[in-house]
Scaffold this active site. Structure first.
Site, PDB file in Angstrom:
ATOM      1  N   CYS A  43      12.620 -20.034  -2.398  1.00  0.00           N
ATOM      2  CA  CYS A  43      13.140 -18.886  -3.156  1.00  0.00           C
ATOM      3  C   CYS A  43      14.539 -19.134  -3.704  1.00  0.00           C
ATOM      4  O   CYS A  43      14.807 -18.893  -4.882  1.00  0.00           O
ATOM      5  CB  CYS A  43      13.096 -17.608  -2.311  1.00  0.00           C
ATOM      6  SG  CYS A  43      14.169 -17.630  -0.853  1.00  0.00           S
ATOM      7  N   HIS A  94      15.737 -13.893   1.512  1.00  0.00           N
ATOM      8  CA  HIS A  94      14.884 -14.121   0.343  1.00  0.00           C
ATOM      9  C   HIS A  94      15.632 -13.752  -0.935  1.00  0.00           C
ATOM     10  O   HIS A  94      16.402 -12.791  -0.949  1.00  0.00           O
ATOM     11  CB  HIS A  94      13.599 -13.294   0.447  1.00  0.00           C
ATOM     12  CG  HIS A  94      12.545 -13.710  -0.540  1.00  0.00           C
ATOM     13  ND1 HIS A  94      11.932 -14.943  -0.493  1.00  0.00           N
ATOM     14  CD2 HIS A  94      12.023 -13.069  -1.612  1.00  0.00           C
ATOM     15  CE1 HIS A  94      11.060 -15.033  -1.499  1.00  0.00           C
ATOM     16  NE2 HIS A  94      11.098 -13.913  -2.191  1.00  0.00           N
ATOM     17  N   HIS A 106       9.673 -14.733  -8.285  1.00  0.00           N
ATOM     18  CA  HIS A 106      10.233 -15.448  -7.135  1.00  0.00           C
ATOM     19  C   HIS A 106       9.262 -16.487  -6.610  1.00  0.00           C
ATOM     20  O   HIS A 106       8.060 -16.407  -6.832  1.00  0.00           O
ATOM     21  CB  HIS A 106      10.622 -14.459  -6.017  1.00  0.00           C
ATOM     22  CG  HIS A 106       9.500 -13.599  -5.520  1.00  0.00           C
ATOM     23  ND1 HIS A 106       9.366 -13.256  -4.205  1.00  0.00           N
ATOM     24  CD2 HIS A 106       8.454 -12.997  -6.150  1.00  0.00           C
ATOM     25  CE1 HIS A 106       8.303 -12.478  -4.037  1.00  0.00           C
ATOM     26  NE2 HIS A 106       7.737 -12.312  -5.213  1.00  0.00           N
TER      27      HIS A 106
END
Length: 133
Positions: A43, A94, A106
């Site tokens: 990510c 994240h 993402h």
């Protein structure tokens, strides 16, 4: 000097360019610790490499990105190209790029790879950062 309206328009334009570039990698591989858009990213690697293309230098981990990069933005003021940081108990784990219409792009998981999700897709949002000038 540009007026604030012109600056805002330029920022919106750049945000849309970031989104268009990020979308080229939809379906790409998720690789933990990866930071190569062609072979696989995690990510934060995804966010780092997309922003690098636009001359924005980012920290490597999502936690460090959130701590050191950009300025905080309220959710009500979110714009395409802004970065959304998720986590649990106040700890960022994240990172995603906001693409508009309450959606993010993402590098999600190894099974899904790079995908588009809803802004509120399950993980709590810790904060939103604007790194584009």
């Amino acid at each position: 000097r540009l007026s604030s309206l012109e600056q805002e328009a330029q920022r919106a334009q750049k945000g849309n360019e970031v989104v268009a570039y990020a979308k080229k990698y939809l379906g790409g591989r998720y690789v933990f610790g990866g930071n190569n858009l062609n072979t696989g990213v995690d990510c934060s690697g995804f966010v780092q490499q997309i922003m690098k293309h636009f001359g924005v230098s980012m920290a490597r981990s999502s936690r460090e990105q959130y701590r050191t990069n950009g300025v905080k933005v309220k959710e009500a003021e979110i714009m395409p190209g802004d970065l959304v940081y998720y986590g649990n108990g106040g700890t960022v784990n994240h990172a995603a790029i906001y693409i508009g219409n309450d959606q993010i792009i993402h590098a999600n998981t190894e099974s899904t790879g790079i995908i588009i999700s809803d802004l509120h897709y399950g993980k709590p949002i810790i904060g939103i950062k604007r790194v584009l000038k």
